[in-house]
Scaffold this active site. Structure first.
Site, PDB file in Angstrom:
ATOM      1  N   ARG A 193      -9.891   0.823   9.124  1.00  0.00           N
ATOM      2  CA  ARG A 193      -8.787  -0.156   9.425  1.00  0.00           C
ATOM      3  C   ARG A 193     -10.310  -1.500  10.271  1.00  0.00           C
ATOM      4  O   ARG A 193     -10.408  -2.576  10.613  1.00  0.00           O
ATOM      5  CB  ARG A 193      -7.756  -0.126   9.768  1.00  0.00           C
ATOM      6  CG  ARG A 193      -7.035  -0.913   9.396  1.00  0.00           C
ATOM      7  CD  ARG A 193      -5.604  -0.667  10.390  1.00  0.00           C
ATOM      8  NE  ARG A 193      -4.652  -0.923   9.999  1.00  0.00           N
ATOM      9  CZ  ARG A 193      -3.969  -0.478   9.452  1.00  0.00           C
ATOM     10  NH1 ARG A 193      -3.182   0.146   9.043  1.00  0.00           N
ATOM     11  NH2 ARG A 193      -2.310  -1.666   9.320  1.00  0.00           N
ATOM     12  N   ARG A 253      11.292  -0.325  10.605  1.00  0.00           N
ATOM     13  CA  ARG A 253      10.454  -0.440  11.742  1.00  0.00           C
ATOM     14  C   ARG A 253      10.406  -1.369  12.622  1.00  0.00           C
ATOM     15  O   ARG A 253      10.600  -2.761  12.244  1.00  0.00           O
ATOM     16  CB  ARG A 253       9.316  -0.342  10.536  1.00  0.00           C
ATOM     17  CG  ARG A 253       8.127   1.256  10.065  1.00  0.00           C
ATOM     18  CD  ARG A 253       7.729   0.791   9.882  1.00  0.00           C
ATOM     19  NE  ARG A 253       5.739   0.441   9.725  1.00  0.00           N
ATOM     20  CZ  ARG A 253       4.562   0.214   9.544  1.00  0.00           C
ATOM     21  NH1 ARG A 253       5.115   0.785   8.332  1.00  0.00           N
ATOM     22  NH2 ARG A 253       3.582  -0.181   9.770  1.00  0.00           N
ATOM     23  N   LYS A 281       0.724  -1.111   0.153  1.00  0.00           N
ATOM     24  CA  LYS A 281       0.240  -0.107   0.239  1.00  0.00           C
ATOM     25  C   LYS A 281       0.802   1.516  -0.181  1.00  0.00           C
ATOM     26  O   LYS A 281       0.170   1.895  -1.000  1.00  0.00           O
ATOM     27  CB  LYS A 281      -0.877  -0.146   1.457  1.00  0.00           C
ATOM     28  CG  LYS A 281      -2.435  -1.549   2.001  1.00  0.00           C
ATOM     29  CD  LYS A 281      -2.678  -0.818   2.961  1.00  0.00           C
ATOM     30  CE  LYS A 281      -1.913  -1.067   4.213  1.00  0.00           C
ATOM     31  NZ  LYS A 281      -1.067  -2.098   4.512  1.00  0.00           N
ATOM     32  N   ARG A 304       0.359  -8.609  13.907  1.00  0.00           N
ATOM     33  CA  ARG A 304      -0.453  -7.735  12.756  1.00  0.00           C
ATOM     34  C   ARG A 304      -1.158  -8.585  11.632  1.00  0.00           C
ATOM     35  O   ARG A 304      -2.735  -8.232  11.474  1.00  0.00           O
ATOM     36  CB  ARG A 304       0.724  -7.384  12.436  1.00  0.00           C
ATOM     37  CG  ARG A 304       1.329  -6.062  12.987  1.00  0.00           C
ATOM     38  CD  ARG A 304       2.464  -5.374  12.374  1.00  0.00           C
ATOM     39  NE  ARG A 304       2.308  -4.229  11.222  1.00  0.00           N
ATOM     40  CZ  ARG A 304       3.382  -4.705  10.582  1.00  0.00           C
ATOM     41  NH1 ARG A 304       4.425  -4.546  10.599  1.00  0.00           N
ATOM     42  NH2 ARG A 304       3.506  -3.816   9.782  1.00  0.00           N
ATOM     43  N   ARG A 306      12.152  -5.023   4.768  1.00  0.00           N
ATOM     44  CA  ARG A 306      11.924  -3.609   4.221  1.00  0.00           C
ATOM     45  C   ARG A 306      12.911  -2.819   5.440  1.00  0.00           C
ATOM     46  O   ARG A 306      12.811  -3.158   6.578  1.00  0.00           O
ATOM     47  CB  ARG A 306       9.993  -3.270   5.066  1.00  0.00           C
ATOM     48  CG  ARG A 306      10.175  -2.015   4.949  1.00  0.00           C
ATOM     49  CD  ARG A 306       8.983  -1.469   5.062  1.00  0.00           C
ATOM     50  NE  ARG A 306       8.045  -2.197   6.040  1.00  0.00           N
ATOM     51  CZ  ARG A 306       6.849  -1.954   5.913  1.00  0.00           C
ATOM     52  NH1 ARG A 306       5.587  -1.544   5.877  1.00  0.00           N
ATOM     53  NH2 ARG A 306       5.833  -2.445   7.268  1.00  0.00           N
TER      54      ARG A 306
HETATM   55  P1  AP5 Z   1       4.694  -1.176   1.274  1.00  0.00           P
HETATM   56  O1  AP5 Z   1       4.523  -0.953   0.853  1.00  0.00           O
HETATM   57  O2  AP5 Z   1       5.795  -0.987   2.733  1.00  0.00           O
HETATM   58  O3  AP5 Z   1       3.789  -2.362   2.369  1.00  0.00           O
HETATM   59  P2  AP5 Z   1       2.565  -1.468   3.551  1.00  0.00           P
HETATM   60  O4  AP5 Z   1       1.608  -2.474   2.518  1.00  0.00           O
HETATM   61  O5  AP5 Z   1       2.725   0.071   2.969  1.00  0.00           O
HETATM   62  O6  AP5 Z   1       2.678  -2.494   4.772  1.00  0.00           O
HETATM   63  P3  AP5 Z   1       2.620  -1.919   6.350  1.00  0.00           P
HETATM   64  O7  AP5 Z   1       3.241  -3.026   6.974  1.00  0.00           O
HETATM   65  O8  AP5 Z   1       2.850  -0.287   6.497  1.00  0.00           O
HETATM   66  O9  AP5 Z   1       1.173  -1.552   6.704  1.00  0.00           O
HETATM   67  P4  AP5 Z   1       0.223  -1.953   7.780  1.00  0.00           P
HETATM   68  O10 AP5 Z   1      -0.784  -1.771   6.857  1.00  0.00           O
HETATM   69  O11 AP5 Z   1       0.909  -2.960   8.569  1.00  0.00           O
HETATM   70  O12 AP5 Z   1       1.080  -0.545   8.502  1.00  0.00           O
HETATM   71  P5  AP5 Z   1       0.730   1.032   9.224  1.00  0.00           P
HETATM   72  O13 AP5 Z   1       2.069   1.554   8.917  1.00  0.00           O
HETATM   73  O14 AP5 Z   1      -0.168   1.210   7.783  1.00  0.00           O
HETATM   74  O15 AP5 Z   1       6.373  -3.043   1.338  1.00  0.00           O
HETATM   75  C1  AP5 Z   1       6.848  -3.982   2.159  1.00  0.00           C
HETATM   76  C2  AP5 Z   1       7.251  -3.981   2.223  1.00  0.00           C
HETATM   77  O16 AP5 Z   1       7.649  -4.995   0.227  1.00  0.00           O
HETATM   78  C3  AP5 Z   1       8.780  -2.810   1.152  1.00  0.00           C
HETATM   79  O17 AP5 Z   1      10.181  -3.470   1.703  1.00  0.00           O
HETATM   80  C4  AP5 Z   1       8.713  -2.573   0.164  1.00  0.00           C
HETATM   81  O18 AP5 Z   1       9.848  -2.492  -0.441  1.00  0.00           O
HETATM   82  C5  AP5 Z   1       7.953  -4.837  -0.420  1.00  0.00           C
HETATM   83  N1  AP5 Z   1       7.041  -4.422  -1.468  1.00  0.00           N
HETATM   84  C6  AP5 Z   1       5.865  -3.258  -2.403  1.00  0.00           C
HETATM   85  N2  AP5 Z   1       5.339  -3.967  -3.403  1.00  0.00           N
HETATM   86  C7  AP5 Z   1       5.967  -4.937  -3.508  1.00  0.00           C
HETATM   87  C8  AP5 Z   1       6.143  -5.882  -4.769  1.00  0.00           C
HETATM   88  N3  AP5 Z   1       5.056  -5.417  -5.533  1.00  0.00           N
HETATM   89  N4  AP5 Z   1       6.311  -7.053  -5.498  1.00  0.00           N
HETATM   90  C9  AP5 Z   1       8.026  -7.284  -3.688  1.00  0.00           C
HETATM   91  N5  AP5 Z   1       8.016  -6.405  -3.161  1.00  0.00           N
HETATM   92  C10 AP5 Z   1       7.166  -5.266  -2.710  1.00  0.00           C
HETATM   93  O19 AP5 Z   1      -0.189   0.705  10.666  1.00  0.00           O
HETATM   94  C11 AP5 Z   1       1.090   0.713  11.947  1.00  0.00           C
HETATM   95  C12 AP5 Z   1       0.278   0.357  13.020  1.00  0.00           C
HETATM   96  O20 AP5 Z   1       0.093   1.370  12.942  1.00  0.00           O
HETATM   97  C13 AP5 Z   1      -0.916  -0.041  12.853  1.00  0.00           C
HETATM   98  O21 AP5 Z   1      -0.752  -1.648  13.346  1.00  0.00           O
HETATM   99  C14 AP5 Z   1      -1.509   0.301  13.765  1.00  0.00           C
HETATM  100  O22 AP5 Z   1      -1.118  -0.554  15.259  1.00  0.00           O
HETATM  101  C15 AP5 Z   1      -1.673   1.540  13.421  1.00  0.00           C
HETATM  102  N6  AP5 Z   1      -2.930   2.024  12.967  1.00  0.00           N
HETATM  103  C16 AP5 Z   1      -2.463   2.508  11.846  1.00  0.00           C
HETATM  104  N7  AP5 Z   1      -3.486   3.262  11.236  1.00  0.00           N
HETATM  105  C17 AP5 Z   1      -4.590   2.406  11.645  1.00  0.00           C
HETATM  106  C18 AP5 Z   1      -5.876   2.778  11.703  1.00  0.00           C
HETATM  107  N8  AP5 Z   1      -6.803   3.008  11.469  1.00  0.00           N
HETATM  108  N9  AP5 Z   1      -7.005   1.941  12.919  1.00  0.00           N
HETATM  109  C19 AP5 Z   1      -5.735   2.264  14.442  1.00  0.00           C
HETATM  110  N10 AP5 Z   1      -4.674   1.804  14.044  1.00  0.00           N
HETATM  111  C20 AP5 Z   1      -3.483   1.796  13.337  1.00  0.00           C
HETATM  112 MG    MG Z   2       2.541   1.377   5.052  1.00  0.00          MG
END
Ligand code: AP5
Ligand code: MG
Length: 216
Positions: A90, A163, A14, A174, A129
């Protein structure tokens, strides 16, 4: 204002795709709720300490806290025609809160892009990552290295970080939280006629093409 949502499990790409889309389209503002929370945690504030107790354990912060933070962030984003939400909603309740916000502000949700991918690949992606400590650009040890090794493509910084919630133990939590609380949104947005599904197992470039196909 128009809204887009990127929906998918941790590591599905994402953030990577949202960064690409926002770079290609200056009118699109990428809003990552995870990044907003990480910034608050890094600030060392008392509120940041509360947030950290959730985020570092792979738990979602409460829906009410999330929307208060989100609405504050959105109120500052006036120069964009499209807001791209990455990481929110979410929970089904957050989807309701988003609907209320859209009505209140006369905005509309145009599409929800669902990044479809299995858990086995996600663990490998998250453990590889890392990101630029200066501008946040995201990389992967195998699939997305900087063009010049050790130097960020975007800002040329040479300092990188990982991270704290990308440890194996927290990643498993997660993923469990995602399946229990977030995956029901897939059916919710299918029922609302807004969901497009893309194969997130493909290369970054192929996924980007698919995103552009549906959004442009
Ligand atoms: P990346 O693009 O970073 O993936 P992502 O989907 O953004 O993964 P996240 O870990 O950021 O998602 P998340 O939803 O758990 O975290 P968030 O920050 O929202 O890609 C991952 C890796 O793969 C990278 O190294 C990339 O280079 C590689 N890659 C990407 N595409 C690829 C491809 N096509 N092929 C190969 N490699 C690839 O949330 C973190 C925390 O915040 C949550 O756990 C929660 O505690 C809190 N939080 C956030 N939002 C909320 C909410 N709405 N409500 C409550 N708590 C929340
Ligand atoms: Mg992300």
């Amino acid at each position: 204002m128009d809204f887009l949502v990127f929906l998918g499990p941790p590591g599905s790409g994402k953030g990577t795709q949202a960064q690409i889309l926002a770079q290609e389209s200056p009118k699109v503002c990428h809003v990552s709720t995870g990044q907003i929370l990480r910034d608050e945690i890094s600030s060392g504030s008392e509120f940041g300490k509360i947030l950290e107790s959730y985020v570092s354990n792979g738990q979602l912060i409460t829906d009410q806290m999330m929307f208060k933070i989100l609405e504050t962030a959105l109120s500052r984003m006036t120069n964009f025609s499209t807001i791209l939400l990455d990481g929110v909603p979410r929970t089904l309740y957050q989807a309701d809160l988003l609907d209320d916000y859209l009505k209140k502000t006369g905005s509309s949700l145009k599409k929800v892009v669902y990044f479809d991918i299995g858990d086995d690949i996600l663990v490998e992606r998250l453990s590889g990552r890392y990101s630029c400590a200066s501008c946040g650009a995201s990389y992967h040890k195998v699939s997305k290295k900087p063009v010049i090794e050790g130097q960020c493509d975007s800002c040329k910084s040479t300092v990188f970080e990982q991270r704290r919630d990308d440890t194996m133990e927290v990643v498993q939590k997660r993923l469990a939280v995602y399946h229990e609380q977030t995956q029901p949104l897939v059916d919710y947005y299918i029922e609302h006629g807004l969901l497009v599904k893309i194969d997130a197992t493909e290369s970054v470039e192929s996924v980007s093409d698919a995103v552009n196909f549906y959004l442009k």
